[in-house]
Design a protein around this motif. Structure first.
Motif, PDB file in Angstrom:
ATOM      1  N   ARG A  31       0.897  -1.293  -0.171  1.00  0.00           N
ATOM      2  CA  ARG A  31       0.043  -0.030  -0.076  1.00  0.00           C
ATOM      3  C   ARG A  31       0.650   1.274   0.044  1.00  0.00           C
ATOM      4  NH1 ARG A  31      -5.045  -1.796   4.246  1.00  0.00           N
ATOM      5  NH2 ARG A  31      -5.562  -3.388   2.941  1.00  0.00           N
ATOM      6  N   TYR A  33       0.904   5.746  -0.562  1.00  0.00           N
ATOM      7  CA  TYR A  33      -0.147   7.040  -0.556  1.00  0.00           C
ATOM      8  C   TYR A  33       0.743   8.227  -0.763  1.00  0.00           C
ATOM      9  CZ  TYR A  33      -1.973   3.459   2.904  1.00  0.00           C
ATOM     10  OH  TYR A  33      -2.557   2.481   3.430  1.00  0.00           O
ATOM     11  N   TYR A  35       0.196  12.252   0.101  1.00  0.00           N
ATOM     12  CA  TYR A  35      -0.324  13.373   0.960  1.00  0.00           C
ATOM     13  C   TYR A  35       0.272  14.530   0.519  1.00  0.00           C
ATOM     14  CZ  TYR A  35      -1.931   9.726   4.414  1.00  0.00           C
ATOM     15  OH  TYR A  35      -2.689   8.685   4.916  1.00  0.00           O
ATOM     16  N   GLN A  37       0.808  18.561   2.710  1.00  0.00           N
ATOM     17  CA  GLN A  37       0.723  18.967   4.064  1.00  0.00           C
ATOM     18  C   GLN A  37       0.854  20.546   3.832  1.00  0.00           C
ATOM     19  OE1 GLN A  37       3.758  18.275   6.857  1.00  0.00           O
ATOM     20  NE2 GLN A  37       2.258  18.320   8.465  1.00  0.00           N
ATOM     21  N   GLY A  40      -1.704  24.764   9.232  1.00  0.00           N
ATOM     22  CA  GLY A  40      -2.901  24.651   9.525  1.00  0.00           C
ATOM     23  C   GLY A  40      -3.784  23.887   9.025  1.00  0.00           C
ATOM     24  N   LEU A  41      -3.605  23.005   8.031  1.00  0.00           N
ATOM     25  CA  LEU A  41      -4.499  22.008   7.494  1.00  0.00           C
ATOM     26  C   LEU A  41      -4.342  20.639   7.659  1.00  0.00           C
ATOM     27  CD1 LEU A  41      -5.460  23.924   4.248  1.00  0.00           C
ATOM     28  CD2 LEU A  41      -6.331  23.750   6.350  1.00  0.00           C
ATOM     29  N   GLY A  42      -2.944  20.420   8.004  1.00  0.00           N
ATOM     30  CA  GLY A  42      -2.606  19.144   8.597  1.00  0.00           C
ATOM     31  C   GLY A  42      -2.183  18.254   7.222  1.00  0.00           C
ATOM     32  N   LEU A  43      -2.203  16.997   7.310  1.00  0.00           N
ATOM     33  CA  LEU A  43      -1.919  16.009   5.981  1.00  0.00           C
ATOM     34  C   LEU A  43      -3.327  15.621   5.431  1.00  0.00           C
ATOM     35  CD1 LEU A  43       0.526  13.785   7.822  1.00  0.00           C
ATOM     36  CD2 LEU A  43       1.000  15.161   5.597  1.00  0.00           C
ATOM     37  N   PHE A  50      -3.603   0.405  -3.278  1.00  0.00           N
ATOM     38  CA  PHE A  50      -3.357  -0.971  -2.435  1.00  0.00           C
ATOM     39  C   PHE A  50      -2.526  -2.014  -3.198  1.00  0.00           C
ATOM     40  CE2 PHE A  50      -5.600   1.034   0.741  1.00  0.00           C
ATOM     41  CZ  PHE A  50      -6.832   0.414   1.002  1.00  0.00           C
ATOM     42  N   GLU A  59      -8.958  12.388  -0.503  1.00  0.00           N
ATOM     43  CA  GLU A  59      -9.952  13.769  -0.329  1.00  0.00           C
ATOM     44  C   GLU A  59      -9.619  14.971  -1.475  1.00  0.00           C
ATOM     45  OE1 GLU A  59      -8.128  14.369   3.993  1.00  0.00           O
ATOM     46  OE2 GLU A  59      -9.521  15.664   3.935  1.00  0.00           O
ATOM     47  N   LEU A  88       4.233  20.898   0.933  1.00  0.00           N
ATOM     48  CA  LEU A  88       4.908  19.750   1.188  1.00  0.00           C
ATOM     49  C   LEU A  88       4.079  18.733   1.053  1.00  0.00           C
ATOM     50  CD1 LEU A  88       7.608  19.062   2.382  1.00  0.00           C
ATOM     51  CD2 LEU A  88       6.682  19.214   4.615  1.00  0.00           C
ATOM     52  N   PHE A  90       4.088  14.325   0.708  1.00  0.00           N
ATOM     53  CA  PHE A  90       4.682  13.186   1.384  1.00  0.00           C
ATOM     54  C   PHE A  90       4.008  11.922   0.815  1.00  0.00           C
ATOM     55  CE2 PHE A  90       7.023  14.607   4.925  1.00  0.00           C
ATOM     56  CZ  PHE A  90       6.421  15.911   5.306  1.00  0.00           C
ATOM     57  N   GLN A 103       1.571   3.690   9.067  1.00  0.00           N
ATOM     58  CA  GLN A 103       2.007   4.212   7.929  1.00  0.00           C
ATOM     59  C   GLN A 103       3.407   4.841   7.918  1.00  0.00           C
ATOM     60  OE1 GLN A 103      -0.981   6.751   5.733  1.00  0.00           O
ATOM     61  NE2 GLN A 103      -2.327   5.277   5.805  1.00  0.00           N
ATOM     62  N   PHE A 105       6.300   7.297   6.485  1.00  0.00           N
ATOM     63  CA  PHE A 105       6.494   8.453   5.620  1.00  0.00           C
ATOM     64  C   PHE A 105       8.030   8.584   4.961  1.00  0.00           C
ATOM     65  CE2 PHE A 105       2.431  10.554   6.137  1.00  0.00           C
ATOM     66  CZ  PHE A 105       1.841  10.063   7.045  1.00  0.00           C
TER      67      PHE A 105
ATOM     68  N   TYR B  36       1.437  10.800  15.937  1.00  0.00           N
ATOM     69  CA  TYR B  36       2.707  11.103  15.048  1.00  0.00           C
ATOM     70  C   TYR B  36       3.357  12.350  15.815  1.00  0.00           C
ATOM     71  CZ  TYR B  36       1.431   7.746  11.316  1.00  0.00           C
ATOM     72  OH  TYR B  36       0.793   6.511  10.812  1.00  0.00           O
ATOM     73  N   GLY B 103      -5.318  15.450  11.859  1.00  0.00           N
ATOM     74  CA  GLY B 103      -5.592  16.762  12.387  1.00  0.00           C
ATOM     75  C   GLY B 103      -4.504  17.791  11.899  1.00  0.00           C
ATOM     76  N   ALA B 104      -4.510  18.858  12.173  1.00  0.00           N
ATOM     77  CA  ALA B 104      -3.491  19.822  11.810  1.00  0.00           C
ATOM     78  C   ALA B 104      -2.402  20.095  12.595  1.00  0.00           C
ATOM     79  CB  ALA B 104      -4.413  21.443  11.709  1.00  0.00           C
TER      80      ALA B 104
END
Lengths: 114, 112
Positions: A31, A33, A35, A37, A40-43, A50, A59, A88, A90, A103, A105, B36, B103-104
């Protein structure tokens, strides 16, 4: 050697250019992925796979495409880069068949679109 | 409402103190929960995972889960300056796929 590698590590490009980010892994995981980043919004998940024949949207897949060339390689493409894709990025991998699979990274690619 | 919410901080604690990081999630069917740690400019690394209500301890770290309240927390005992980082809470919603939401993050600073 790192288990999950990403190239390039940094990239500056111009609006409208096509760009590819590459990810390779030696963990033997099925698997993979992608992402992004943002502060203020996270990943946020862009795409995931898969196995070699399986590709799924996450998303925020609009404006991105992916290719799973082999079990160990998963590439992310921006067909026509735009400034709000500056972020950024990942790559991550995980094993299959485990209930709570972690997971792992890669080191990340910092992309700037001017 | 964000699916996974964390106080962005910064949270500042003195060396040796307990740092408490909190996370709430909106999807009641969430099954797996992860913390994390991410140092500035680096990639996230897993420090704790928890799946059942209650506490789970690993060295100086304790994760706490309350599914009824849709709340997960991370306690760091005897905080060290090396613990200064951003802590990301992640929630996996279902067992049959990898739909993980992050989350952020909360930025923690441990002052010597």
């Amino acid at each position: 050697d790192a288990d999950v590698t990403q190239t390039p590590r940094n990239r500056i490009t111009k609006t409208g250019k096509r760009i590819m980010l590459e990810c390779s892994q030696t963990k033997g995981h099925d698997r993979m992925y992608w992402y992004r980043q943002d502060p203020g919004l996270g990943l946020r998940l862009i795409y995931y796979s898969f196995d070699v024949k399986d590709i799924n949207k996450g998303e925020i897949s609009d404006g991105y495409s992916v290719s799973r060339q082999a079990q160990a390689k998963f590439s992310l493409s921006l067909e026509s880069a735009i400034p709000n894709q500056t972020a950024l990025y990942f790559c991550a991998t995980s094993d299959q068949g485990l209930v709570n699979n972690e997971q792992f990274f890669g080191p990340g690619t910092r992309l700037t679109v001017l | 409402q964000k699916e996974v919410e964390q106080n962005s901080g910064p949270l500042s604690v003195p060396e040796g103190a307990i740092a408490s990081l909190n996370c709430t999630y909106s999807d009641r069917v969430s099954q797996s929960f992860f913390w994390y740690r991410q140092y500035s400019g680096k990639s996230p690394e897993l420090i704790m995972s928890i799946y059942s209500n209650g506490d789970k301890e690993d060295g100086r770290f304790t994760a706490q889960l309350n599914k009824a309240s849709q709340y997960v927390s991370l306690l760091i005992r005897d905080s060290q300056p090396s613990d200064s980082a951003t802590y990301l809470c992640a929630v996996r919603r279902r067992q049959d796929n990898n739909d993980m939401r992050f989350g952020a993050g909360t930025r923690l600073t441990v002052k010597p």
